[in-house]
Design a protein around this motif. Structure first.
Motif, mmCIF file in Angstrom:
data_model
loop_
_atom_site.group_PDB
_atom_site.id
_atom_site.type_symbol
_atom_site.label_atom_id
_atom_site.label_comp_id
_atom_site.label_asym_id
_atom_site.label_seq_id
_atom_site.Cartn_x
_atom_site.Cartn_y
_atom_site.Cartn_z
ATOM 1 N N ASP A 165 0.853 -1.189 0.000
ATOM 2 C CA ASP A 165 0.000 0.000 0.000
ATOM 3 C C ASP A 165 0.886 1.234 0.000
ATOM 4 O O ASP A 165 1.645 1.457 0.943
ATOM 5 C CB ASP A 165 -0.883 -0.023 1.253
ATOM 6 C CG ASP A 165 -1.838 1.151 1.337
ATOM 7 O OD1 ASP A 165 -1.672 2.124 0.576
ATOM 8 O OD2 ASP A 165 -2.751 1.118 2.177
ATOM 9 N N ASN A 183 -5.210 4.356 6.975
ATOM 10 C CA ASN A 183 -3.947 4.707 6.321
ATOM 11 C C ASN A 183 -3.871 6.189 5.979
ATOM 12 O O ASN A 183 -3.009 6.607 5.205
ATOM 13 C CB ASN A 183 -3.741 3.873 5.058
ATOM 14 C CG ASN A 183 -4.755 4.184 3.958
ATOM 15 O OD1 ASN A 183 -5.688 4.959 4.161
ATOM 16 N ND2 ASN A 183 -4.592 3.578 2.793
ATOM 17 N N ASN A 208 -8.786 5.114 -1.633
ATOM 18 C CA ASN A 208 -8.706 4.115 -0.575
ATOM 19 C C ASN A 208 -10.041 3.405 -0.385
ATOM 20 O O ASN A 208 -11.104 4.018 -0.494
ATOM 21 C CB ASN A 208 -8.300 4.772 0.749
ATOM 22 C CG ASN A 208 -6.856 5.213 0.756
ATOM 23 O OD1 ASN A 208 -5.951 4.401 0.576
ATOM 24 N ND2 ASN A 208 -6.622 6.506 0.939
ATOM 25 N N LEU A 221 -7.222 0.555 2.861
ATOM 26 C CA LEU A 221 -6.198 0.025 1.969
ATOM 27 C C LEU A 221 -6.328 0.708 0.623
ATOM 28 O O LEU A 221 -7.434 0.862 0.105
ATOM 29 C CB LEU A 221 -6.371 -1.491 1.811
ATOM 30 C CG LEU A 221 -5.366 -2.246 0.955
ATOM 31 C CD1 LEU A 221 -4.019 -2.329 1.676
ATOM 32 C CD2 LEU A 221 -5.877 -3.651 0.642
ATOM 33 N N THR A 222 -5.213 1.124 0.050
ATOM 34 C CA THR A 222 -5.255 1.819 -1.236
ATOM 35 C C THR A 222 -5.629 0.860 -2.353
ATOM 36 O O THR A 222 -5.150 -0.275 -2.403
ATOM 37 C CB THR A 222 -3.892 2.461 -1.539
ATOM 38 O OG1 THR A 222 -3.533 3.311 -0.463
ATOM 39 C CG2 THR A 222 -3.952 3.286 -2.811
ATOM 40 N N SER A 225 -3.030 -1.106 -6.888
ATOM 41 C CA SER A 225 -2.307 -2.340 -6.619
ATOM 42 C C SER A 225 -0.818 -2.155 -6.841
ATOM 43 O O SER A 225 -0.384 -1.513 -7.804
ATOM 44 C CB SER A 225 -2.818 -3.457 -7.539
ATOM 45 O OG SER A 225 -1.952 -4.574 -7.509
#
Length: 793
Positions: A165, A183, A208, A221-222, A225
């Motif tokens: 991430d 995050n 996100n 979580l972003t 990828s």
């Protein structure tokens, strides 16, 4: 809330137990075979103009015999037959600075692609030693003097705490702090929502999963990828003129171009989710390529396949994302089609047994649907040997549909709040980069962003009152920006950057003229100092402009940009080929911050407050001052290390008084290290172990007014003492362990990545205890272990 459900230890434990049984079978099936060497491919271009450099030399010297290649007319190269391992790659061209690309990994299953950019030397003085430049020591953006760093996909996957991430990876850098469950990152004491995300040179909405639900500017979580992530820049202050509508930092993310020579794929699954990626030529006989990645929540998948295995609440968390890029080189330039999208659902069931009610939200039934997408087509046209024009047409969408119903005394659900917001943006941007000479490069561009919005928000003032509408608006506005910046080499060691950024918000005709400047002096082969300045500004989330106050009027439509002067002094020293030191003192002066008159409330502390009905005015001020220090050892002799230290003070002014901001932690120390071993009979397998330790001051908070809390039956704070208290100091550890098995045309990897291995109890704020009549400080010892398996083929 969504992040807490996603990372709840009970959910993770169930997943790990299932996966432990699967891994035993995988190891048996991984098999052995003849190991095949692989290729390192890529391009070499002029960093300023993007012109391909023909006959550039690219080599690996740490093998016997040495391996190398020369670029063709398009700047392309291929070093064939490289054994599995990790190498430094050296690129050189006559009249240009030599560059060393560090830590390049080579596996058996796929070719390794590099994007090498060389800087031209205007002159090379006799008797002056010219050392090769390490690519990680300077950002990709040639206009950035200081407070900028290049980061790579390899770092996001290898660094402990990175968790594949980019946002979590950035928390290892100097001047950056974050939480565990979210995050969202605070850069140099600024709020996470002041950060800008850019993809392929276009600003995009917060990418996100579960964005804005716990922290504005953050999420769980972003969606970008790491398998698609190309080398990108992370900027933390005094940005070049091309960056607008950003106040604290910029994630300038590039998607890498797929392999046009062969088809390569990967599949993985773990406690967080499943993952499939593929890349290769679009059709035979051309250089056109594609790359994509799709991810799906493990909780959602297992709930669908085995609904009785996981707890009931786990079924209320689902997410998925897709990202892609297609590249089409033609005689009329290079076209690329790219995109990213995510879909999330999270929720909570109300507790129907009133004896289980401890806090007000135990009675809440919550449902949150979220969508985010951005896609565009970009065209890069070479106009001359030293200039090119890049034009992009893009569209983005972000939508939040959130409902909260609350059980009353008769256990009937009543509507409490509703958010139904959607934003659709259309972006047209075009920039001309011209290299007039080896001493002078200019970039000038125009960006028009159409801001479409449909906003409806309702909130209840209490259980006995139905939700009242505070926002009900739809329409279009625009943010129009233009910029120009030049980098002029005054001598062989001194570079001056000058620029101007201008932007206009058509909703209320507010505008900003923002000068930018930077000076860098390389006074020794291994040392440089820089001074940079920038005036920056950022819009607020659109619904704040339309909120109706208690009198029914919209008082906020004329809100100005929040603005900040950034001053940065930087010192860089390459202590040796493996060690680099950077020291950056900085000062930021913020003004035009929305505040509520006569109170300590300021938007610098905004976290997740959607329904602010008090009239706002753009009169608040703030200042951030500090020093960031980074000592980094690049990967060599099998290990790497990074030590960062930040000392800072973050203050804001409201109602005539200065206060600490919520994010004024005062200090943060990070230690990151890792070791890599080549194992096996042919030294073809790779064991990687990493650790990251963080010690930082606690976040600030406002004292609770106990008497007022008991009288109101909800938490009431002493606003006159805003953020005078601080949570206890924080110690967090992250671990990373992976084992990669290289086989013929296959690579297997088993990994364990743990966030918060020491189970630090993160404070989540205060809630009113219905039983005791007191305000409880809630803490959550969230640990996030992700055990995963991936195969590349």
């Amino acid at each position: 809330m969504a992040g807490r459900l996603l990372l709840r230890p009970s959910n993770i434990r169930h997943l790990i137990e299932i996966m432990r049984k699967i891994f035993a079978v995988i190891i048996l099936l991984s098999g052995v075979g003849m190991l095949r060497a692989q290729n390192i491919i890529g391009t070499v271009t002029d960093k300023a103009s993007g012109r391909p450099l023909e006959y550039a030399s690219v080599s690996i010297t740490a093998v016997d015999p040495p391996l190398g290649a020369t670029t063709d007319s398009l700047g392309r190269f291929s070093i064939d037959g490289v054994p599995v391992g990790r190498y430094d790659v050296r690129a050189s061209y006559v009249g240009y600075e030599t560059v060393i690309i560090r830590e390049v990994p080579v596996s058996a299953a796929r070719e390794t692609a590099l994007d090498v950019r060389l800087s031209e030397q205007s002159q090379e003085l006799a008797g002056v030693e010219v050392r090769p430049q390490v690519n990680k020591s300077r950002p990709l953006n040639a206009m950035a003097v200081g407070s900028a760093r290049m980061f790579s996909v390899e770092e996001a996957s290898r660094y402990a705490g990175g968790f594949d991430d980019p946002a979590r990876l950035a928390t290892a850098f100097a001047g950056v702090t974050s939480g565990i469950q979210s995050n969202g990152i605070a850069v140099r004491g600024n709020a996470p929502r002041f950060l800008q995300w850019r993809l392929e040179d276009v600003e995009i909405p917060n990418p996100n999963h579960f964005a804005e639900t716990a922290t504005f500017g953050g999420g769980g979580l972003t969606a970008v990828s790491s398998r698609l992530l190309g080398n990108s820049d992370f900027l933390t202050g005094a940005f070049p003129a091309e960056y607008g509508n950003a106040l604290s930092g910029v994630f300038d993310i590039n998607l890498r171009t797929g392999n046009s020579r062969k088809r390569e794929s990967s599949f993985g699954f773990g406690a967080i989710g499943i993952d499939f990626a593929s890349e290769g030529p679009l059709y035979a006989g051309s250089d056109a390529s594609y790359i994509f990645n799709y991810r799906y929540s493990a909780l959602a998948l297992l709930t669908a396949l085995a609904p009785k295995v996981l707890p009931e609440q786990a079924a209320l968390v689902r997410y998925q994302d897709l990202s892609f890029k297609m590249n089409f080189p033609t005689r009329l330039g290079v076209f690329s089609l790219w995109g990213i999208g995510l879909a999330d659902y999270s929720g909570q069931k109300a507790k129907t047994d009133s004896s289980q009610w401890t806090y007000a939200n135990d009675r809440d039934e919550i449902g949150i649907d979220q969508l985010m997408a951005a896609a565009g087509i970009s065209h890069r046209l070479r106009i001359s040997a030293g200039s090119f024009l890049k034009t992009s047409l893009a569209a983005s969408f972000s939508g939040l549909d959130q409902s909260v119903d609350r059980l009353d005394g008769s256990l009937s659900l009543r509507p409490y709040s509703r958010i139904g917001n959607s934003n659709a943006n259309l972006v047209l941007s075009s920039a001309l980069t011209a290299k007039f000479s080896s001493r002078h490069t200019n970039k000038t561009g125009l960006r028009i962003t159409g801001l479409g919005y449909k906003l409806r928000m309702q909130n209840s003032a209490g259980m006995q009152e139905p939700p009242a509408t505070v926002v009900d608006e739809s329409g279009w506005s625009a943010l129009i920006a233009a910029y120009s910046q030049s980098a002029v080499e005054l001598s062989g060691s001194v570079t001056l950057n000058l620029g101007l950024h201008a932007q206009l918000f058509t909703l209320n005709d507010r505008y900003a003229l923002e000068p930018r400047a930077g000076l860098r002096w390389r006074f020794a082969p291994d040392r440089a100092v820089g001074l940079s300045y920038g005036l920056h500004s950022r819009l607020e989330m659109l619904h704040y402009y339309f909120i109706r106050s208690a009198d029914g009027r919209q008082h906020n439509r004329k809100l100005d940009f929040t603005r900040a002067h950034h001053w940065v002094l930087s010192y860089d020293r390459s202590i040796s080929p493996d060690y680099h030191l950077r020291i950056e003192p900085y000062l930021q002066q913020l003004y035009g911050i929305p505040v509520v008159a006569g109170s300590a409330f300021s938007f610098v502390n905004l976290q997740d407050e959607w329904f602010i009905t008090e009239p706002l005015e753009s009169t608040g001020r703030g200042r951030n001052a500090g020093i960031d220090i980074t000592l980094e050892k690049y990967m060599s002799r099998g290990y790497y290390m990074m030590l960062t230290a930040s000392l800072f003070d973050s203050q804001y002014k409201a109602a005539g008084l200065w206060h600490s901001t919520r994010h004024n932690r005062n200090y943060v120390l990070n230690f990151l290290a890792g070791r890599e071993w080549m194992l096996g009979r042919s030294r073809r397998n790779v064991l990687n172990a990493g650790v990251r330790l963080t010690f930082e001051g606690g976040e600030r908070y406002t004292p609770v007014d106990l008497l007022a809390t008991q009288a109101a039956s909800e938490v009431v704070y002493r606003e006159q003492e805003a953020f005078t208290l601080r949570y206890s100091p924080v110690f967090i550890s992250h671990l990373s362990l992976s084992y990669k098995m290289n086989r013929r045309k296959l690579t297997h990897e088993i990994a364990l990545k743990v966030i918060n291995a020491n189970m630090y109890r993160e404070p989540l704020g205060h809630q009113y205890n219905l039983r005791t009549g007191r305000a409880d400080l809630l803490r959550d010892p969230t640990i996030v272990p992700n055990i995963s398996y991936a195969i590349e083929f």
